[in-house]
Design an enzyme around this catalytic site. Structure first.
Site, PDB file in Angstrom:
ATOM      1  N   SER A 146       0.870  -1.190   0.000  1.00 48.04           N
ATOM      2  CA  SER A 146       0.000   0.000   0.000  1.00 48.04           C
ATOM      3  C   SER A 146       0.895   1.224   0.000  1.00 48.04           C
ATOM      4  O   SER A 146       2.014   1.193   0.545  1.00 48.04           O
ATOM      5  CB  SER A 146      -0.865   0.015   1.269  1.00 48.04           C
TER       6      SER A 146
ATOM      7  N   TYR B 236      -0.819  -0.555  10.345  1.00 49.00           N
ATOM      8  CA  TYR B 236      -1.039  -0.997   8.959  1.00 49.00           C
ATOM      9  C   TYR B 236       0.149  -0.591   8.077  1.00 49.00           C
ATOM     10  O   TYR B 236       0.691  -1.410   7.316  1.00 49.00           O
ATOM     11  CB  TYR B 236      -2.337  -0.375   8.459  1.00 49.00           C
TER      12      TYR B 236
ATOM     13  N   LYS C 204       2.828  -2.902   5.752  1.00 48.04           N
ATOM     14  CA  LYS C 204       2.974  -2.793   4.291  1.00 48.04           C
ATOM     15  C   LYS C 204       4.429  -2.475   3.916  1.00 48.04           C
ATOM     16  O   LYS C 204       4.962  -3.022   2.938  1.00 48.04           O
ATOM     17  CB  LYS C 204       2.006  -1.746   3.743  1.00 48.04           C
TER      18      LYS C 204
END
Ligand SMILES: NC(=O)c1ccc[n+]([C@@H]2O[C@H](COP(=O)([O-])OP(=O)(O)OC[C@H]3O[C@@H](n4cnc5c(N)ncnc54)[C@H](O)[C@@H]3O)[C@@H](O)[C@H]2O)c1
Length: 255
Positions: free
Chosen positions: A145, A158, A162
């Site tokens: 991402s 998160y 990534k």
């Protein structure tokens, strides 16, 4: 890419009941691959298989948690039993649990790390073990991402996972390149999916701050993934493609 591009290939795609994963599964199946579609949601997995079969694709569903190591091995074994081999593994399943860093609970961190990192790591490991036995190479792809490149409010956990996936892909180049296995990542920016469209302002917000004037659609992301796991990309490994309409070049905050 041509319709024959993936003929004879066998792919596992996690979290493919909807969104980006479903689009990847659909495109790769329609270009000739046999596909094992994983999702933790039975209804979504079954609907995905029905939709792709109706379009003429060859696929099966396997319902389960892509963070569970025993289940990951079951996905690999099932692909081999059903389709005779495994040549492509796409670790697409990932969760986003927003939260203020100062209050972020261990349970959320564990969930995000478990699926995004552990699930991707062990899918790569178990897929690679199978591909090595077959002695004719293959491809692994992790879904990253832009949050792994640019800081986002409330997404420390998160974003960390990534960024970690992109380093994992580079690290595996050392061990898997001599075995003719490529390992790459795709980092989407804001992408229109069933999940992101639950936020009614999402499309307008990201259209305003994305240089190309719109967020990505699932086809934009799937196109990059299919290229990286295709025969055309067999000398590309340890790399990442950002699919964000130019957003990381300027990184205007959505807030
Ligand atoms: N949509 C975006 O804007 C965007 C942007 C950048 C990166 N990504 C990444 O792309 C990937 C796909 O995103 P999306 O928005 O299409 O996904 P999504 O949130 O719509 O989820 C796709 C599917 O994953 C399934 N799933 C959830 N947990 C699972 C588990 N433990 N095991 C198996 N399946 C599970 C869900 O049931 C769902 O059908 C993720 O890794 C995500 O982090 C998405």
């Amino acid at each position: 890419m041509t319709a024959e591009n993936f003929t004879g290939q066998v792919a596992i795609i996690t979290g493919a009941g909807q969104g980006i994963g479903f689009e990847i599964a659909k495109q790769i199946a329609l270009q000739g691959a046999a596909v094992l579609i994983n999702d933790v949601n039975q209804e979504l997995a079954n609907n995905a298989v029905t939709a792709i079969k109706n379009l003429g694709g060859n696929c099966i569903a396997l319902v389960g948690d892509a963070a569970d190591i025993d289940f990951i091995q079951q996905m690999v074994d099932t692909a081999v039993q059903q389709f005779g081999k495994l040549t492509i593994a796409i670790a697409n399943a990932g969760i986003t649990l927003y939260g203020d860093f100062l209050e972020y609970p261990a349970s959320s961190l564990q969930s995000v790390m478990s699926l995004n990192l552990l699930g991707s790591f062990f899918l790569a490991q178990r897929a690679a073990r199978q591909i090595i036995k077959q002695k004719s190479g293959g491809s692994i792809l992790f879904m990253s991402s832009v949050t792994g490149h640019q800081a986002h409010k409330d997404l420390a956990a998160y974003g960390m996972t990534k960024a970690g996936l992109e380093m994992l892909a580079k690290s595996l180049v050392v061990e898997l390149s001599p075995l003719q296995i490529t390992v790459n990542t795709v980092a989407p920016g804001a992408t229109l999916t069933e999940r992101t469209l639950e936020d009614e302002s999402y499309q307008d917000t990201w259209s305003r701050i994305t240089p190309m004037g719109r967020p990505a659609n699932v086809q934009d992301v799937a196109n990059a993934v299919l290229f990286l796991v295709s025969p055309q990309a067999k000398h590309i490994t340890g790399q990442n493609i950002v699919v964000d309409g130019g957003w990381t070049a300027v990184s205007t905050s959505p807030y």
